[in-house]
Design a protein around this motif. Structure first.
Motif, PDB file in Angstrom:
ATOM      1  N   LYS A  70      31.414  35.040  48.184  1.00  0.00           N
ATOM      2  CA  LYS A  70      29.994  34.860  47.884  1.00  0.00           C
ATOM      3  C   LYS A  70      29.329  36.222  47.747  1.00  0.00           C
ATOM      4  O   LYS A  70      29.461  37.085  48.612  1.00  0.00           O
ATOM      5  CB  LYS A  70      29.319  34.056  48.990  1.00  0.00           C
ATOM      6  N   TRP A  71      28.626  36.413  46.641  1.00  0.00           N
ATOM      7  CA  TRP A  71      27.921  37.664  46.361  1.00  0.00           C
ATOM      8  C   TRP A  71      26.597  37.332  45.700  1.00  0.00           C
ATOM      9  O   TRP A  71      26.555  36.672  44.668  1.00  0.00           O
ATOM     10  CB  TRP A  71      28.774  38.552  45.449  1.00  0.00           C
ATOM     11  N   ARG A  72      25.502  37.767  46.307  1.00  0.00           N
ATOM     12  CA  ARG A  72      24.155  37.501  45.812  1.00  0.00           C
ATOM     13  C   ARG A  72      23.909  36.015  45.598  1.00  0.00           C
ATOM     14  O   ARG A  72      23.234  35.596  44.649  1.00  0.00           O
ATOM     15  CB  ARG A  72      23.873  38.262  44.522  1.00  0.00           C
ATOM     16  N   GLY A  73      24.492  35.200  46.448  1.00  0.00           N
ATOM     17  CA  GLY A  73      24.305  33.757  46.362  1.00  0.00           C
ATOM     18  C   GLY A  73      25.127  33.081  45.283  1.00  0.00           C
ATOM     19  O   GLY A  73      24.946  31.897  45.022  1.00  0.00           O
ATOM     20  N   LYS A  74      26.029  33.810  44.648  1.00  0.00           N
ATOM     21  CA  LYS A  74      26.857  33.261  43.580  1.00  0.00           C
ATOM     22  C   LYS A  74      28.325  33.445  43.943  1.00  0.00           C
ATOM     23  O   LYS A  74      28.678  34.364  44.675  1.00  0.00           O
ATOM     24  CB  LYS A  74      26.589  33.992  42.258  1.00  0.00           C
ATOM     25  N   PRO A  75      29.188  32.596  43.380  1.00  0.00           N
ATOM     26  CA  PRO A  75      30.619  32.814  43.609  1.00  0.00           C
ATOM     27  C   PRO A  75      31.121  34.004  42.792  1.00  0.00           C
ATOM     28  O   PRO A  75      30.728  34.194  41.644  1.00  0.00           O
ATOM     29  CB  PRO A  75      31.263  31.510  43.129  1.00  0.00           C
ATOM     30  N   LEU A  76      31.952  34.801  43.407  1.00  0.00           N
ATOM     31  CA  LEU A  76      32.572  35.945  42.748  1.00  0.00           C
ATOM     32  C   LEU A  76      34.073  35.681  42.731  1.00  0.00           C
ATOM     33  O   LEU A  76      34.686  35.505  43.783  1.00  0.00           O
ATOM     34  CB  LEU A  76      32.255  37.225  43.519  1.00  0.00           C
ATOM     35  N   PHE A  77      34.650  35.599  41.530  1.00  0.00           N
ATOM     36  CA  PHE A  77      36.085  35.358  41.394  1.00  0.00           C
ATOM     37  C   PHE A  77      36.824  36.686  41.454  1.00  0.00           C
ATOM     38  O   PHE A  77      36.545  37.589  40.658  1.00  0.00           O
ATOM     39  CB  PHE A  77      36.416  34.675  40.062  1.00  0.00           C
ATOM     40  N   VAL A  78      37.756  36.794  42.376  1.00  0.00           N
ATOM     41  CA  VAL A  78      38.631  37.958  42.478  1.00  0.00           C
ATOM     42  C   VAL A  78      40.033  37.441  42.167  1.00  0.00           C
ATOM     43  O   VAL A  78      40.629  36.728  42.968  1.00  0.00           O
ATOM     44  CB  VAL A  78      38.573  38.596  43.885  1.00  0.00           C
ATOM     45  N   ARG A  79      40.536  37.779  40.998  1.00  0.00           N
ATOM     46  CA  ARG A  79      41.817  37.240  40.517  1.00  0.00           C
ATOM     47  C   ARG A  79      42.840  38.357  40.387  1.00  0.00           C
ATOM     48  O   ARG A  79      42.577  39.393  39.780  1.00  0.00           O
ATOM     49  CB  ARG A  79      41.611  36.579  39.158  1.00  0.00           C
ATOM     50  N   TYR A  80      44.027  38.125  40.983  1.00  0.00           N
ATOM     51  CA  TYR A  80      45.165  39.033  40.828  1.00  0.00           C
ATOM     52  C   TYR A  80      46.030  38.401  39.739  1.00  0.00           C
ATOM     53  O   TYR A  80      46.759  37.448  39.974  1.00  0.00           O
ATOM     54  CB  TYR A  80      45.923  39.146  42.136  1.00  0.00           C
ATOM     55  N   ARG A  81      45.925  38.933  38.526  1.00  0.00           N
ATOM     56  CA  ARG A  81      46.604  38.322  37.386  1.00  0.00           C
ATOM     57  C   ARG A  81      48.087  38.656  37.363  1.00  0.00           C
ATOM     58  O   ARG A  81      48.505  39.749  37.744  1.00  0.00           O
ATOM     59  CB  ARG A  81      45.955  38.786  36.080  1.00  0.00           C
ATOM     60  N   THR A  82      48.863  37.718  36.851  1.00  0.00           N
ATOM     61  CA  THR A  82      50.291  37.926  36.681  1.00  0.00           C
ATOM     62  C   THR A  82      50.521  38.753  35.419  1.00  0.00           C
ATOM     63  O   THR A  82      49.632  38.831  34.554  1.00  0.00           O
ATOM     64  CB  THR A  82      51.019  36.575  36.532  1.00  0.00           C
ATOM     65  N   PRO A  83      51.683  39.377  35.276  1.00  0.00           N
ATOM     66  CA  PRO A  83      51.967  40.112  34.031  1.00  0.00           C
ATOM     67  C   PRO A  83      51.824  39.247  32.778  1.00  0.00           C
ATOM     68  O   PRO A  83      51.361  39.718  31.742  1.00  0.00           O
ATOM     69  CB  PRO A  83      53.399  40.597  34.228  1.00  0.00           C
ATOM     70  N   LYS A  84      52.186  37.971  32.880  1.00  0.00           N
ATOM     71  CA  LYS A  84      52.054  37.056  31.743  1.00  0.00           C
ATOM     72  C   LYS A  84      50.579  36.868  31.372  1.00  0.00           C
ATOM     73  O   LYS A  84      50.219  36.891  30.192  1.00  0.00           O
ATOM     74  CB  LYS A  84      52.686  35.705  32.087  1.00  0.00           C
ATOM     75  N   GLU A  85      49.719  36.689  32.367  1.00  0.00           N
ATOM     76  CA  GLU A  85      48.285  36.519  32.106  1.00  0.00           C
ATOM     77  C   GLU A  85      47.680  37.781  31.479  1.00  0.00           C
ATOM     78  O   GLU A  85      46.858  37.697  30.571  1.00  0.00           O
ATOM     79  CB  GLU A  85      47.542  36.190  33.403  1.00  0.00           C
ATOM     80  N   ILE A  86      48.113  38.934  31.975  1.00  0.00           N
ATOM     81  CA  ILE A  86      47.608  40.198  31.434  1.00  0.00           C
ATOM     82  C   ILE A  86      48.015  40.347  29.973  1.00  0.00           C
ATOM     83  O   ILE A  86      47.213  40.703  29.112  1.00  0.00           O
ATOM     84  CB  ILE A  86      48.115  41.390  32.272  1.00  0.00           C
ATOM     85  N   LYS A  87      49.303  40.026  29.675  1.00  0.00           N
ATOM     86  CA  LYS A  87      49.798  40.139  28.303  1.00  0.00           C
ATOM     87  C   LYS A  87      49.050  39.193  27.376  1.00  0.00           C
ATOM     88  O   LYS A  87      48.660  39.584  26.277  1.00  0.00           O
ATOM     89  CB  LYS A  87      51.302  39.868  28.264  1.00  0.00           C
ATOM     90  N   GLU A  88      48.832  37.944  27.816  1.00  0.00           N
ATOM     91  CA  GLU A  88      48.083  36.983  26.997  1.00  0.00           C
ATOM     92  C   GLU A  88      46.666  37.489  26.713  1.00  0.00           C
ATOM     93  O   GLU A  88      46.173  37.376  25.590  1.00  0.00           O
ATOM     94  CB  GLU A  88      48.005  35.627  27.703  1.00  0.00           C
TER      95      GLU A  88
END
Length: 178
Positions: A70-88
């Motif tokens: 939670k940041w400033r009353g909103k959800p903050l997504f912290v995503r650790y992407r896989t190599p496949k996601e980064i390549k896409e």
């Protein structure tokens, strides 16, 4: 001694001007003293300022995982992407997207595996879920907006990409958002 009254029974012009100037300056000072506290109360409260920025330890997030903070009353997504996601995300023809933006502008150089997004759909403010839609990113369940693995809008009514907040890496595993 000279008297302040002239032949016509009026005050000396120099004295009258001084009285007008002094009265005007006093009124201006009183107005300023009244307005300063009123304007000051419009500043954010101390508890709001404390939430304006947060620090988060990225070592808590494993590859392929997303954490919601939670940041400033909103959800903050912290995503650790896989190599496949980064390549896409990097291989996508970003110039053809509705809100064109390359993946390199949405992540910090040298830390491409971490994607930090404000988790609010740009259509009507819903919170998208990860893992839906055909692009492997987020799906807004309310109206069907689909985002890719970089948080860019691909389908649906949302006009813009998910927002990337201002953030900086304090260390290799710690960020400061805001």
């Amino acid at each position: 001694m000279s008297e302040p009254v002239q032949d016509g029974g009026t005050l000396d012009p120099n004295r009258r001007d001084f009285i007008y100037i002094a009265a005007g300056a006093g009124a201006a000072g009183a107005a300023a003293m009244t307005l300063i506290p009123l304007i000051g109360q419009m500043n954010p409260a101390a508890d709001t300022l404390a939430l304006a920025s947060i620090e988060y330890d990225l070592s808590k997030v494993v590859e392929g995982q997303q954490v919601v903070v939670k940041w400033r009353g909103k959800p903050l997504f912290v995503r650790y992407r896989t190599p496949k996601e980064i390549k896409e995300a990097q291989d996508t023809d970003w110039k053809a997207l509705r809100d064109p933006q390359p993946d390199s502008e949405r992540v910090k150089a040298g830390h491409e595996q971490y994607l930090i997004l404000v988790g609010v759909c740009t259509h009507l403010g819903c919170v998208p879920n990860f893992g839906g839609g055909e692009y492997g990113g987020w799906l807004c369940p309310c109206h069907g907006s689909v985002y890719d693995t970089s948080g860019r809008i691909r389908q649906g009514p949302a006009p813009k990409n998910l927002l990337v907040p201002d953030y900086a890496f304090l260390t290799d595993s710690k960020i400061k958002v805001g």
